[in-house]
Each structure stands twice: as structure tokens, then as C-alpha cells.
Design an enzyme around this catalytic site. Structure first.
Site, PDB file in Angstrom:
ATOM      1  CD  GLU A   1      -4.890  -7.669   1.748  1.00 52.67           C
ATOM      2  OE1 GLU A   1      -5.748  -6.893   2.213  1.00 52.67           O
ATOM      3  OE2 GLU A   1      -3.672  -7.460   1.851  1.00 52.67           O
TER       4      GLU A   1
ATOM      5  CD  GLU B   1      -2.793  -1.380   2.379  1.00 50.55           C
ATOM      6  OE1 GLU B   1      -2.780  -0.484   3.242  1.00 50.55           O
ATOM      7  OE2 GLU B   1      -3.516  -2.382   2.456  1.00 50.55           O
TER       8      GLU B   1
ATOM      9  CG  ASP C   1     -13.074  -8.449   1.692  1.00 53.42           C
ATOM     10  OD1 ASP C   1     -12.847  -7.590   0.819  1.00 53.42           O
ATOM     11  OD2 ASP C   1     -12.782  -8.276   2.895  1.00 53.42           O
TER      12      ASP C   1
ATOM     13  CG  HIS D   1     -10.112  -5.425   0.563  1.00 57.73           C
ATOM     14  ND1 HIS D   1     -10.407  -6.529   1.337  1.00 57.73           N
ATOM     15  CD2 HIS D   1      -8.789  -5.195   0.747  1.00 57.73           C
ATOM     16  CE1 HIS D   1      -9.314  -6.929   1.966  1.00 57.73           C
ATOM     17  NE2 HIS D   1      -8.310  -6.144   1.619  1.00 57.73           N
TER      18      HIS D   1
ATOM     19  CG  ASN E   1      -0.822  -6.987  -1.313  1.00 61.36           C
ATOM     20  OD1 ASN E   1      -1.447  -7.572  -2.195  1.00 61.36           O
ATOM     21  ND2 ASN E   1      -1.296  -6.840  -0.077  1.00 61.36           N
TER      22      ASN E   1
HETATM   23  O1  9MR Z   1      -7.854  -7.770   8.451  1.00 61.96           O
HETATM   24  C1  9MR Z   1      -6.876  -6.984   9.100  1.00 61.96           C
HETATM   25  C2  9MR Z   1      -7.462  -6.426  10.393  1.00 61.96           C
HETATM   26  O2  9MR Z   1      -7.663  -7.482  11.319  1.00 61.96           O
HETATM   27  C3  9MR Z   1      -6.538  -5.395  10.973  1.00 61.96           C
HETATM   28  O3  9MR Z   1      -7.158  -4.782  12.081  1.00 61.96           O
HETATM   29  C4  9MR Z   1      -6.186  -4.362   9.930  1.00 61.96           C
HETATM   30  C5  9MR Z   1      -5.206  -3.359  10.491  1.00 61.96           C
HETATM   31  O4  9MR Z   1      -4.723  -2.499   9.553  1.00 61.96           O
HETATM   32  O5  9MR Z   1      -5.595  -5.005   8.809  1.00 61.96           O
HETATM   33  C6  9MR Z   1      -6.488  -5.850   8.186  1.00 61.96           C
HETATM   34  O6  9MR Z   1      -5.907  -6.400   7.019  1.00 61.96           O
HETATM   35  C7  9MR Z   1      -5.544  -5.462   6.015  1.00 61.96           C
HETATM   36  C8  9MR Z   1      -4.317  -5.998   5.320  1.00 61.96           C
HETATM   37  O7  9MR Z   1      -3.309  -6.253   6.250  1.00 61.96           O
HETATM   38  C9  9MR Z   1      -3.830  -5.027   4.252  1.00 61.96           C
HETATM   39  N1  9MR Z   1      -4.856  -4.675   3.344  1.00 61.96           N
HETATM   40  C10 9MR Z   1      -6.132  -4.243   3.935  1.00 61.96           C
HETATM   41  C11 9MR Z   1      -6.606  -5.299   4.932  1.00 61.96           C
HETATM   42  C12 9MR Z   1      -7.981  -4.935   5.463  1.00 61.96           C
HETATM   43  O8  9MR Z   1      -7.939  -3.750   6.173  1.00 61.96           O
END
Ligand code: 9MR
Length: 449
Positions: A265, A158, A267, A236, A200
């Protein structure tokens, strides 16, 4: 299973019956009944994000082990988890996921080495050279710790801005200098030459200013030899951010740069048939791109999701399969072109449709060593086991093998399938790899076993 070869076989058999002809025995044409097995039929994986704390939930673990053959630690390999105080590393949060994956023949996507979020407090307050050095140390230590165990690392996550300007995201890491991303990739390659190294991001799933900027970076990295092997598309989706109409075209243009693409990722908020249709579209897009290696969904049940309110996953809160599950499985079972995954630099042997199987070698070499990725492709009949033989050049030796067992380490080395990848459908393929010292082999021969 309705991939073209099987459909033809089934149709031919039906025709033979209809004409009163003799039914000749054909390879089993059963459709795969799990996501992982179905994806594997085209050489792909199907993965999920896993939360360590949920592994003791038997419904959760049951679905995980039945359906998925790749896992991503949802939070447990992030910087704040693995280096809670500077230069003091902790792998205890990720360990349950790693050992579970190992004992269930699931591969691991590493997530994530360098990211502006989920940094430990000590890193958040750092800047300049001190932060750059801390990042390099973090990547070196973590990637070395997991060396040989990670299928692909999200090396940088990101790093681009959402503002439509195609700029880098402002962050403490970005402020250490624009070269922080390539430094991260070079550092990761040195620490674990066997892992695919990915960039990513989200909102890069269609062609837009952000994905154009990532594309330009990857093109530049390829031109200058910065080690990058894959781009992850988080995917997402919801009403405000739907599956883009040019999703497949976007995956394809990145693949055309000569690297792998992965859906990392996935969803999709929604319910019922609309959600099911969107999942099928995503699966079809990946299957249509030969270098799209696999799909990871971001959790198992809706209630496991980081945005549970949007019911974005394939299983409901009770672990029941949703319509989205069925459409995903059907789309996987419909098949698609098999991933030949051969980087442009390596020689390849054209598949021989008459033989039992063929093996092609992709080499990633450096001074003194190499990683070889070998793709085993079945001929006209399914395989129930395979053996690949390579002749190593003099002075070369195998030091590490994954997804296969080797006998011997020098000279003529024979690799046989692991417990989970010996079954390959007609025209399907699977992959294994090995690392070695010296110069790698450019060719391999395959036989059924
Ligand atoms: O699913 C993850 C969540 O449990 C955490 O609180 C969050 C913190 O930033 O990160 C979420 O996963 C993220 C991933 O690491 C990177 N891309 C976005 C995902 C969803 O927010």
C-alpha cells in the site's frame, strides 16, 4: 535499461564502436518506459489500489492500463462490501475492477478477508463462537467465489497493536480466541489453494516491537504448518513515519523465513526530490530482496489518495508524472537480482546460461492435489515467446492454469506464454501456475517459441 547484463552489453557495443570494431547485433537494450514493464523485467509486478467508481474517468483508466499490471480493490472486496447482510454475498462493487483487470491482463491482490475495520454492522455487533463461525463462512464464501482469480489474498489485515508491546490488537475477532488468525489462513487455503496467502500490516516496515511480533507469529506458523505464503508491508510513509533505515533488512529477515514479501500500500507524503528519493529507496529495497515479488502503490493520482493533502503518490491531480514517478521508474530500470521464488521444499534446476530458457517448479501439495508455480528464466538472450513442458505423474491432471495456456491436461502437458508474458529479457524471468489433482511434477523443461 541499466541492469548489469544490459549495461555490460551496451558498454561492450560502445567499446566496439570506439575501437572501430564491427558492431554485432545484440538484444534490444531499451529501458522499459512503464512501471509494470520495468518491474516485469525482474519478474516482479507493479500495482495500484483501484477505486471502482473511478474507472469511468479516462485519465485514471488510461494511467492504470498503461503503467500497472496488478490491482488491489481499495475498498470493494472488504467484508462490509462483500457480505452486507449475514450470509448474503454481493460481488457487484468489486465486479468492475475484476472485469477491468481481466480484460487488461492485470492480476489481482485480494484485500482483505478478515480485519477489525470495515466490518458490516451485523458483524461488528457479534462476538464469540457466532463471530468466529461468521468469519470462517465469510472467508470460505469469498475466497471460493474468486478461486483461481486472485494472485494473493490479504487474509488477515492489521491484527497487531501499535503500542510497542508486541501484543495482538484488541478487536472483536481477537476476542474470539488467539487462534483466529491461523483459522483464517487454514480456511482461505481450503477455499482457494492457488492464491498466495498473506498477512498484511502497517508500521511493520522496519524492525520494531510490532514487526518482531509479526515475525514471531510467522515463524510459529511456518514451524506448525499453518499455511502462510507472504507478508505484506503496507508502507504508508510520512514525516512522522519515514522510510526506515532498516527497511531492506526487515524485508529480508521475513523472506529468510521462507516466504514472499510484498509492498502492498505504498504512499509517501511529500514533494519534489525528497519524495522522489524516498520512492527510489523503497524500490531499491524490494529489488534487493529476491523474494520481494512486487510493489503496489495506494492509488494513482495524488487526488485519488486516502490522504490527498499529503500528495503522496506518483501522479499529480492532472495525471502528470511527478519526480517520484521518474525516480521509481529509474530505480526499477536499474534492475536487481531476479526473484528465484523457490520454496525450500521443492527441487530446482539451476539456470543454464547457455540455453534459451529454464523452468523451475515450486510445488504446494496436499493430499489429492497441488498448485505448481513455474518460473521461466531467459538465458543469455531475450525471449519473445516460450513453451514449458511437464511430464505429469500417472493419475495427475491439470484443472486450472493462470498466466499461460495449456495443451493437454494429463501425461505430457505443454504450457505456452499468455499474451502479456511472452517477452522476457535476457536473464529476466516470469511466472505462471497451474493447479491439478493427484501428484504434481517436480521438474519442467523450457524452450523458446
Ligand atoms: O484507502 C482506503 C480508504 O478509502 C478507506 O476509507 C479506508 C477505510 O478504513 O481504508 C483505506 O485503505 C486502508 C487499507 O484498506 C488498509 N490499510 C490502510 C489503508 C489506508 O487507510
Amino acid at each position: 535499461m541499466t541492469n548489469p547484463a544490459r549495461t555490460a552489453g551496451v558498454a561492450a557495443a560502445a567499446l566496439a564502436v570506439a575501437l572501430g570494431g564491427v558492431l554485432v547485433a545484440t538484444a534490444s537494450a531499451e529501458a522499459a518506459t512503464t512501471l509494470g514493464a520495468s518491474a516485469a523485467a525482474t519478474g516482479r509486478y507493479f500495482g495500484t489500489a483501484v477505486a471502482a467508481g473511478k474507472l469511468s474517468d479516462s485519465t485514471y483508466a488510461g494511467i492504470l492500463d498503461r503503467e500497472f499490471d496488478m490491482v488491489t480493490a481499495e475498498n470493494e472486496m472488504k467484508w462490509d462490501a462483500t457480505e452486507p447482510s449475514q450470509n448474503s454475498f454481493s460481488y457487484s462493487r468489486a465486479e468492475p475492477i475484476v472485469s477491468h483487470a481481466r480484460s487488461h491482463n492485470q492480476r489481482i491482490r485480494g484485500h482483505a478477508l478478515a480485519w477489525h475495520q470495515q466490518q458490516p454492522g451485523w458483524a461488528q455487533s457479534m462476538s464469540g463462537t457466532a463471530l468466529r463461525n461468521a468469519m470462517v463462512n465469510h472467508i470460505t464464501q469469498v475466497a471460493t467465489h474468486y478461486r483461481g482469480q486472485i494472485y494473493a489474498w490479504d487474509v488477515v489485515n492489521e491484527a497487531f497493536d501499535d503500542g510497542g508491546n508486541g501484543a495482538r490488537r484488541d478487536s472483536n475477532l481477537q476476542r474470539t480466541g488467539n487462534d483466529w488468525i491461523e483459522v483464517a489462513f487454514r480456511t482461505a487455503r481450503a477455499a482457494d489453494p492457488s492464491a498466495k496467502l498473506c498477512y498484511n500490516d502497517y508500521n511493520t516496515d522496519g524492525q520494531n516491537a510490532k514487526s518482531n511480533a509479526v515475525y514471531a507469529m510467522v515463524q510459529d506458523f511456518k514451524a506448525r504448518g499453518v499455511p502462510i505464503d507472504c507478508v505484506g508491508f503496507q508502507s504508508h510513509f510520512n514525516q512522522a513515519s519515514p522510510v526506515p533505515s532498516d527497511y531492506q533488512a526487515n524485508l529480508q529477515r521475513f523472506a529468510n523465513l521462507g516466504l514472499d514479501v510484498q509492498i502492498t500500500e505504498l504512499d509517501i507524503e511529500g514533494s519534489g526530490q525528497a519524495q522522489a528519493d524516498n520512492y527510489a529507496r523503497v524500490v531499491r529495497a524490494c529489488l534487493a530482496v529476491t523474494r520481494c515479488n512486487g510493489i503496489t502503490v495506494w492509488g494513482i493520482r495524488d487526488t485519488d489518495s486516502w490522504r490527498a493533502g499529503g500528495t503522496p503518490l506518483l501522479f499529480d491531480g492532472n495525471g502528470n508524472k511527478k519526480a517520484a514517478y521518474t525516480s521509481t521508474l529509474n530505480a526499477l530500470n536499474a534492475g536487481g537480482p531476479v526473484d528465484p521464488s523457490t520454496p525450500p521444499s521443492s527441487p530446482s534446476t539451476p539456470p543454464d546460461p547457455t540455453g534459451a530458457c529454464t523452468a523451475t517448479v515450486s510445488l504446494n501439495s496436499w493430499n489429492g492435489g497441488f498448485v505448481a508455480t513455474v518460473r521461466v528464466t531467459a538465458g543469455g538472450s531475450a525471449l519473445s515467446g516460450w513453451a514449458v513442458t511437464v511430464a505429469l505423474p500417472s493419475g495427475a491432471a491439470v484443472t486450472n492454469t493462470w498466466s499461460a495456456q495449456n495443451s493437454g491436461t494429463t501425461g505430457t502437458v505443454r504450457f505456452t506464454n499468455a499474451a502479456y508474458n511472452g517477452t522476457v529479457p535476457a536473464s529476466g524471468s516470469t511466472e505462471f501456475g497451474f493447479q491439478g489433482t493427484g501428484t504434481g511434477p517436480s521438474a519442467a523443461t523450457c524452450a523458446a517459441s
